[in-house]
Design an enzyme around this catalytic site. Structure first.
Site, mmCIF file in Angstrom:
data_model
loop_
_atom_site.group_PDB
_atom_site.id
_atom_site.type_symbol
_atom_site.label_atom_id
_atom_site.label_comp_id
_atom_site.label_asym_id
_atom_site.label_seq_id
_atom_site.Cartn_x
_atom_site.Cartn_y
_atom_site.Cartn_z
ATOM 1 N N ARG A 171 53.055 37.305 -1.525
ATOM 2 C CA ARG A 171 52.546 38.539 -2.160
ATOM 3 C C ARG A 171 52.006 39.513 -1.103
ATOM 4 O O ARG A 171 50.963 40.142 -1.294
ATOM 5 C CB ARG A 171 51.421 38.234 -3.154
ATOM 6 N N SER A 243 49.218 37.973 -12.827
ATOM 7 C CA SER A 243 48.225 37.117 -12.167
ATOM 8 C C SER A 243 47.137 37.987 -11.539
ATOM 9 O O SER A 243 47.452 38.912 -10.794
ATOM 10 C CB SER A 243 48.870 36.309 -11.047
ATOM 11 N N GLU A 339 44.962 39.309 -6.503
ATOM 12 C CA GLU A 339 46.348 39.665 -6.264
ATOM 13 C C GLU A 339 46.543 41.124 -6.638
ATOM 14 O O GLU A 339 47.384 41.815 -6.076
ATOM 15 C CB GLU A 339 47.221 38.759 -7.133
HETATM 16 N N1 EPU Z 1 47.930 25.697 -14.937
HETATM 17 C C1 EPU Z 1 46.806 25.167 -15.535
HETATM 18 N N2 EPU Z 1 46.431 25.682 -16.740
HETATM 19 C C2 EPU Z 1 47.145 26.655 -17.368
HETATM 20 C C3 EPU Z 1 48.296 27.185 -16.759
HETATM 21 C C4 EPU Z 1 48.664 26.683 -15.525
HETATM 22 O O1 EPU Z 1 46.149 24.285 -15.012
HETATM 23 O O2 EPU Z 1 46.751 27.048 -18.467
HETATM 24 C C5 EPU Z 1 48.341 25.135 -13.634
HETATM 25 C C6 EPU Z 1 49.410 24.054 -13.858
HETATM 26 O O3 EPU Z 1 49.188 23.036 -12.942
HETATM 27 C C7 EPU Z 1 50.693 24.796 -13.503
HETATM 28 C C8 EPU Z 1 50.198 25.695 -12.412
HETATM 29 O O4 EPU Z 1 48.902 26.106 -12.811
HETATM 30 O O5 EPU Z 1 51.682 23.927 -13.041
HETATM 31 C C9 EPU Z 1 51.070 26.891 -12.144
HETATM 32 O O6 EPU Z 1 51.183 27.704 -13.297
HETATM 33 P P1 EPU Z 1 52.403 28.687 -13.479
HETATM 34 O O7 EPU Z 1 53.682 27.983 -13.297
HETATM 35 O O8 EPU Z 1 52.212 29.433 -14.758
HETATM 36 O O9 EPU Z 1 52.328 29.691 -12.248
HETATM 37 P P2 EPU Z 1 51.117 30.325 -11.415
HETATM 38 O O10 EPU Z 1 51.012 29.624 -10.128
HETATM 39 O O11 EPU Z 1 49.891 30.426 -12.235
HETATM 40 C C10 EPU Z 1 52.658 31.977 -10.103
HETATM 41 C C11 EPU Z 1 52.726 33.451 -9.848
HETATM 42 C C12 EPU Z 1 53.312 34.162 -11.059
HETATM 43 C C13 EPU Z 1 54.709 33.603 -11.326
HETATM 44 C C14 EPU Z 1 54.588 32.081 -11.558
HETATM 45 C C15 EPU Z 1 55.936 31.406 -11.690
HETATM 46 C C16 EPU Z 1 50.928 33.938 -8.289
HETATM 47 C C17 EPU Z 1 49.607 34.576 -8.087
HETATM 48 N N3 EPU Z 1 51.407 33.971 -9.534
HETATM 49 O O12 EPU Z 1 51.712 31.790 -11.166
HETATM 50 O O13 EPU Z 1 53.421 35.533 -10.754
HETATM 51 O O14 EPU Z 1 55.310 34.225 -12.443
HETATM 52 O O15 EPU Z 1 53.939 31.474 -10.420
HETATM 53 O O16 EPU Z 1 56.573 31.345 -10.471
HETATM 54 O O17 EPU Z 1 51.541 33.447 -7.343
HETATM 55 C C18 EPU Z 1 52.243 37.611 -10.834
HETATM 56 O O18 EPU Z 1 52.312 37.610 -9.606
HETATM 57 O O19 EPU Z 1 51.672 38.524 -11.476
HETATM 58 C C19 EPU Z 1 52.819 36.489 -11.565
HETATM 59 C C20 EPU Z 1 52.750 36.399 -12.900
#
Ligand code: EPU
Length: 343
Positions: A171, A243, A339
Site C-alpha cells: 500500500r 480497510s 491505510e
Molecule cells: N479476521 C478476523 N475477524 C474478522 C475478519 C477477519 O479475525 O472479522 C482476520 C482473519 O484471520 C482473516 C484475516 O483477518 O483471515 C484477513 O481478513 P481478510 O481476508 O478480510 O483481509 P484483510 O487482511 O483484513 C486485506 C486488505 C484488503 C483486501 C483483503 C483481501 C489491507 C489493509 N487490507 O484485508 O484491502 O481486500 O486483504 O486481500 O491490506 C483495502 O485496502 O481497503 C482493502 C479492503
C-alpha cells in the site's frame, strides 16, 4: 499545432460529499475537474500564479477529510483505455487516470486478458491505484504496472516513471512518500498477460485449483466480486474507506511471543524475519466488532473497516480510530498505522 487554451470551470465552496466514500459533508474552497493533460497543465499554471494549495483526488475511496479544504481540489476526468501492443504473451494497455478502476478490470476480463481480475471491484480510479499500490487476494497492482505518466505540479512538465522507479511497497509508492503532492498521475501503462496466469492462494479462490479445466479471468473476477460483496460494505449503502488500517508487519520474535499467549494468531510470512498479522483479528480481540462512537462504527463483518453509520463527523471517525489504535497497542504492543489518508 498547440491547443487553444480552454475556459477553466472553477466551482467555489464546493461540497465534497460525492467525492469521498466516507460520505462526509466537507467543502473545498475551489474544485476543478479536467479532461486532458493540456487542460491540467494550464490549470496548474493558474493555480501557481494564484498561490493556491492543491489537493488532487480520485474517487475519494481512501481519504478521510478531517475538515474543509482551504485550497483547490483537482479531479481527473481523463478517461480512456487504449491497447498499445499485443503479442502471443503480453498485452500492453494504457488507461487514463480518471478511468474507473473496475471498468478497466471488467474490460480486461471480458477480453480474456489476465492480471487484473483479482483486483476487481476495488473502488477508485486508475490514477490512484498506482499511488496507493492497491492490492487484494494475493495480487498488488505493481505486478502489472509498466509505467506511470505524470505532470510535475511545480513546472507542468511531463515525466514518465518506470515501474522500478515507483518504489512500490505494501500500500505504498514514491508518490505517497518522497514525492507526495509533487506529481499528478495522468495515465498508467499496464503490462498484462494474454495467457492465463492465476493467483489462487487466497482462501475461497483455492476452489479453482481443484477444477479440471483452467478458469477464465471472468470466472475469477466473478468470484472476487462475490467475496468482496459478502465482506465489504457497498460505498453507496454504507460510507467507508475500505480497510482503515494497514495490516501490521512485526518481527518473527514479536510474533512468537504473541503466539505463546494466543495459539490461534493468524499470520502471513513476509520474509525470514518478518510476519504480517491481520489488523482485523487484533481489533476483533479487543472487542470492537460492531461498536459505535457517535455516528461512526466498526463494521460487524470486517472490523478493519470503520463505517459512517449515521451522519458521522470527521471527529467521530478520528476518535474511534484513535481508541482502536490505543486499545490494540495496550493489549498487543503493536502499533496500527492508518491505510486511509488523513486530509
Ligand atoms: N479476521 C478476523 N475477524 C474478522 C475478519 C477477519 O479475525 O472479522 C482476520 C482473519 O484471520 C482473516 C484475516 O483477518 O483471515 C484477513 O481478513 P481478510 O481476508 O478480510 O483481509 P484483510 O487482511 O483484513 C486485506 C486488505 C484488503 C483486501 C483483503 C483481501 C489491507 C489493509 N487490507 O484485508 O484491502 O481486500 O486483504 O486481500 O491490506 C483495502 O485496502 O481497503 C482493502 C479492503
Amino acid at each position: 499545432m498547440k491547443d487553444k487554451s480552454m475556459p477553466i470551470t472553477i466551482q467555489h465552496q464546493y461540497s465534497l460529499l460525492k467525492h469521498n466514500t466516507f460520505g462526509l459533508d466537507v467543502k473545498a474552497e475551489q474544485f476543478i475537474s479536467y479532461k486532458s493533460v493540456d487542460e491540467l497543465v494550464e490549470i496548474l499554471a493558474k493555480l501557481r500564479r494564484d498561490g493556491q494549495r492543491i489537493l488532487h483526488i480520485g474517487s475519494g475511496s481512501n481519504l478521510l477529510f478531517t475538515r474543509d479544504f482551504e485550497g483547490t481540489v483537482l479531479h481527473s476526468d481523463i478517461r480512456f483505455i487504449e491497447y498499445v501492443s499485443r503479442d502471443s504473451r503480453e498485452v500492453v494497455v494504457r488507461a487514463g487516470s480518471g478511468t474507473i478502476w473496475d471498468d478497466f478490470c471488467a474490460e480486461m476480463a471480458r477480453n480474456n486478458i489476465y492480471g487484473s481480475e483479482n483486483l476487481s471491484y476495488i473502488p477508485g480510479e486508475v490514477g490512484a491505484t498506482a499511488i496507493q499500490n492497491i492490492g487484494a487476494y494475493g495480487v498488488e497492482v505493481e505486478s502489472i504496472i509498466r509505467e506511470v505518466e505524470t505532470i510535475e505540479v511545480a513546472t507542468g512538465r511531463r515525466r514518465v516513471f518506470q515501474a522500478a522507479e515507483c518504489e512500490f511497497g505494501y500500500r505504498d509508492s514514491i508518490f505517497k512518500n518522497r514525492l507526495k503532492g509533487l506529481y499528478i498521475v495522468t495515465a498508467v501503462v499496464f503490462s498484462l498477460s494474454a495467457i492465463p496466469v492465476f493467483h489462487l492462494d487466497y482462501g475461497p479462490l483455492q476452489e479453482f485449483k481443484k477444477l479440471d479445466v483452467a478458469p477464465t479471468a471472468q470466472a475469477i473476477r466473478d468470484a472476487v466480486i462475490a467475496i468482496r460483496q459478502s465482506k465489504l460494505p457497498e460505498p453507496t449503502e454504507l460510507g467507508s474507506a475500505g480497510s482503515f488500517f494497514k495490516n501490521p508487519v512485526v518481527s518473527i520474535e514479536a510474533y512468537h511471543q504473541l503466539a505463546a499467549r494466543y495459539t490461534d494468531v493468524p499470520h502471513y510470512v513476509v520474509d525470514e524475519s518478518q510476519v504480517k498479522i491481520p489488523a482485523a483479528w487484533l481489533i476483533e480481540q479487543c472487542g470492537w466488532k460492531g461498536k459505535r462512537h457517535g455516528g461512526a462504527g466498526v463494521y460487524e463483518k470486517q472490523p478493519l473497516i470503520i463505517v459512517n453509520v449515521h451522519q458521522a463527523s470527521p471527529a467521530d471517525i478520528m476518535e474511534l480510530a484513535d481508541m482502536i489504535r490505543q486499545s490494540v497497542f495496550e493489549k498487543f504492543n503493536i502499533p496500527l498505522n492508518p491505510e486511509v489518508n488523513y486530509i
